[in-house]
Design a protein around this motif. Structure first.
Motif, PDB file in Angstrom:
ATOM      1  N   ILE A 184       2.130 -19.750   8.025  1.00 34.92           N
ATOM      2  CA  ILE A 184       3.510 -18.990   8.418  1.00 34.92           C
ATOM      3  C   ILE A 184       3.485 -18.062   9.156  1.00 34.92           C
ATOM      4  N   ALA A 185       2.317 -17.270   8.845  1.00 36.01           N
ATOM      5  CA  ALA A 185       2.101 -15.847   9.835  1.00 36.01           C
ATOM      6  C   ALA A 185       1.931 -16.363  11.386  1.00 36.01           C
ATOM      7  N   GLY A 186       1.225 -17.631  11.385  1.00 37.19           N
ATOM      8  CA  GLY A 186       0.894 -17.881  12.706  1.00 37.19           C
ATOM      9  C   GLY A 186       2.254 -18.491  13.462  1.00 37.19           C
ATOM     10  N   TRP A 187       3.016 -19.044  12.687  1.00 36.28           N
ATOM     11  CA  TRP A 187       4.082 -19.427  13.442  1.00 36.28           C
ATOM     12  C   TRP A 187       5.271 -18.050  13.709  1.00 36.28           C
ATOM     13  N   TYR A 188       5.456 -17.383  12.595  1.00 40.07           N
ATOM     14  CA  TYR A 188       6.426 -16.277  13.112  1.00 40.07           C
ATOM     15  C   TYR A 188       5.873 -15.047  13.885  1.00 40.07           C
ATOM     16  N   ARG A 189       4.641 -14.627  13.912  1.00 47.92           N
ATOM     17  CA  ARG A 189       3.901 -13.777  14.575  1.00 47.92           C
ATOM     18  C   ARG A 189       4.427 -12.402  14.687  1.00 47.92           C
ATOM     19  N   GLY A 190       5.103 -12.011  13.597  1.00 47.69           N
ATOM     20  CA  GLY A 190       5.972 -10.683  13.515  1.00 47.69           C
ATOM     21  C   GLY A 190       7.341 -10.591  13.658  1.00 47.69           C
ATOM     22  N   ASP A 191       7.802 -11.909  13.939  1.00 47.91           N
ATOM     23  CA  ASP A 191       9.392 -11.914  13.949  1.00 47.91           C
ATOM     24  C   ASP A 191      10.179 -11.572  12.719  1.00 47.91           C
ATOM     25  N   VAL A 192       9.630 -12.196  11.627  1.00 48.35           N
ATOM     26  CA  VAL A 192      10.187 -11.434  10.313  1.00 48.35           C
ATOM     27  C   VAL A 192       9.008 -10.772   9.444  1.00 48.35           C
ATOM     28  N   ARG A 193       9.548 -10.176   8.419  1.00 46.56           N
ATOM     29  CA  ARG A 193       8.446  -9.466   7.707  1.00 46.56           C
ATOM     30  C   ARG A 193       8.062 -10.533   6.604  1.00 46.56           C
ATOM     31  N   ILE A 194       6.820 -10.545   6.574  1.00 46.12           N
ATOM     32  CA  ILE A 194       5.982 -11.491   5.794  1.00 46.12           C
ATOM     33  C   ILE A 194       5.221 -10.682   4.682  1.00 46.12           C
ATOM     34  N   VAL A 195       5.853 -10.936   3.486  1.00 48.68           N
ATOM     35  CA  VAL A 195       5.061 -10.356   2.177  1.00 48.68           C
ATOM     36  C   VAL A 195       4.289 -11.127   1.254  1.00 48.68           C
ATOM     37  N   GLY A 196       3.032 -11.322   1.187  1.00 50.00           N
ATOM     38  CA  GLY A 196       2.253 -12.054   0.272  1.00 50.00           C
ATOM     39  C   GLY A 196       2.452 -11.655  -1.371  1.00 50.00           C
ATOM     40  N   VAL A 197       2.375 -12.481  -2.194  1.00 53.33           N
ATOM     41  CA  VAL A 197       2.473 -12.024  -3.562  1.00 53.33           C
ATOM     42  C   VAL A 197       1.219 -12.726  -4.067  1.00 53.33           C
ATOM     43  N   GLU A 198       0.618 -11.806  -5.064  1.00 53.26           N
ATOM     44  CA  GLU A 198      -0.542 -12.506  -5.859  1.00 53.26           C
ATOM     45  C   GLU A 198      -0.314 -12.009  -7.287  1.00 53.26           C
ATOM     46  N   PRO A 199      -0.948 -12.846  -7.907  1.00 54.76           N
ATOM     47  CA  PRO A 199      -1.321 -12.363  -9.342  1.00 54.76           C
ATOM     48  C   PRO A 199      -2.266 -11.183  -9.389  1.00 54.76           C
TER      49      PRO A 199
END
Length: 314
Positions: A184-199
Motif C-alpha cells: 500500500i505504501a509503495g502505491w500511495y507514496r505519501g499521497d495519503v496518510r498511512i497509519v499501521g495498526v498492531e496489537p
C-alpha cells in the motif's frame, strides 16, 4: 538499490491477476465519536477470506512451476491463499503451519487440496521447515510478506482503494509482517496518510520504527495467528520508514470490541486480525481530525462460528 515496489509495477501486477481476484466493495459506517462517516474496504470478502490471494496469485501466475509445485509457510490466511492459487493453476501445494494456526484456517487450506505439515510453535518454525522443503525439492517459494511479487500483489489493493475512494485522507491498515502495508505504501507514496495498526502484543513494526532498524519481538495474543510476525519484512521496512506516518497499538480487548461492533452495527464477521485496524478508531488509539476522511481495511474473515460466538458473549 532501486525500490522495486513502484506504481508501474503494481499496475502491471493488477493487470496480471485481475481475472483471479475479486474487486471487493466499500461501505460506510458512522461512529458517534467521529464527525464524518468512515469507509470500510471489505477485503475480507476476497477469495479465501483475506487480501492474501493478491500476493499469492502475483507470485504463481506466469511462472514455470516445478514438478514439486509451490510451498508456503503461514499462520493460516496466506496458506489458504497460496493453496487456492496453486489449485487454480493446477499445481501441487505444500503448506507449513504452526501449532497456533486456527482449525478453521487449516480446514480451508485442506479444502484446496494442499498437503499440510503442522508442526512447531511459531510461524518461524513453520518457515524453517518450509525453506528446508524448498531446498530439497525445488518447489516455488510463495512468501507470506517478504518477497517482491507478494508486495506488488498486495499493492493492487491500494490501487483499487484509490479508484473507489479518491478523496480519502487516511488509510488504517493492520500489520503483521508488513506485506500489505508495504504494498500500500509503495502505491500511495505519501499521497495519503498511512497509519499501521498492531496489537500491543504483536508490535514488530512499531518497535522497529521506534528504534530505526528491524528488531525482533515475541508475538502473542488473540491475533497472533495472522499478525504474529517476529520482525517486519526487509523489503517493506524502507517503505515504512518513508511513507507510514506511525503505528498505533491496540489491546486484545479492544480488538474484541471491534469485532463485536462490526457484527452489531454492520453484520460483518471478522477474525481478530481483520478487525485490528478498526479497533484503532473505536478505542481512540487513532483519532481523526474533524474533517478527515478515513478508510479502514478489514483484511480477514477466517474464523469459525464457535470461536466468533465466544467473542460475542465475552
Amino acid at each position: 538499490m532501486p525500490d522495486p515496489i513502484t506504481r508501474s509495477a503494481i499496475e502491471a501486477t493488477a493487470t496480471k491477476i485481475a481475472s483471479y481476484i475479486r474487486r471487493t466493495p466499500v461501505m460506510e459506517v458512522t461512529l458517534s465519536k467521529i464527525a464524518r462517516p468512515v469507509a470500510l474496504k471489505l477485503e475480507l470478502f476476497q477469495h479465501t477470506g483475506s487480501f492474501k490471494a493478491r500476493g499469492a496469485f502475483s507470485t504463481v501466475l506466469g511462472r514455470d512451476i516445478p514438478n514439486a509445485g509451490i510451498a508456503a509457510a503461514s499462520g493460516g490466511n496466506h496458506g489458504a491463499a497460496a493453496a487456492y492459487a496453486a489449485y487454480m493453476a493446477g499445481v501441487p501445494a505444500h503448506i507449513f503451519v504452526p501449532a497456533i494456526a486456527s482449525p478453521a484456517k487449516v480446514a480451508k487450506i485442506k479444502s484446496y487440496g494442499a498437503v499440510i505439515a503442522q508442526d512447531g510453535a511459531t510461524y518461524y518454525d513453520a518457515l524453517e521447515k518450509c525453506n528446508r522443503f524448498i531446498a530439497e525439492t525445488g518447489a516455488l517459494s510463495v512468501h507470506a510478506y517478504d518477497a517482491e511479487p507478494t508486495l506488488l500483489g498486495q499493492g493492487t489493493l491500494a490501487k483499487e482503494i484509490q479508484e473507489q475512494l479518491p478523496d480519502i485522507d487516511t488509510l488504517l491498515v493492520a500489520v503483521g509482517g508488513g506485506g500489505l502495508i508495504g504494498g500500500i505504501a509503495g502505491w500511495y507514496r505519501g499521497d495519503v496518510r498511512i497509519v499501521g495498526v498492531e496489537p500491543d502484543t504483536c508490535n514488530a513494526l512499531h518497535a522497529s520504527l521506534a528504534k530505526g532498524e528491524r528488531v525482533t519481538v515475541t508475538p502473542s495474543g488473540i491475533a497472533a495467528d495472522s499478525l504474529g510476525a517476529s520482525f517486519a519484512g526487509e523489503l517493506m521496512f524502507p517503505l515504512a520508514q518513508k511513507y507510514i506516518e506511525r503505528v498505533a497499538l491496540v489491546m486484545d480487548e479492544e480488538i474484541r470490541m471491534a469485532q463485536r461492533w462490526l457484527w452489531d452495527h454492520a453484520r460483518i464477521v471478522t477474525e481478530p486480525g481483520g478487525a485490528t485496524a478498526f479497533a484503532a478508531l473505536l478505542s481512540g488509539a487513532y483519532r481523526p481530525h474533524k474533517d478527515e476522511r478515513v478508510c479502514v481495511v478489514l483484511c480477514g474473515s477466517n474464523t469459525d462460528p464457535l470461536t466468533f460466538s465466544k467473542v460475542m458473549i465475552t
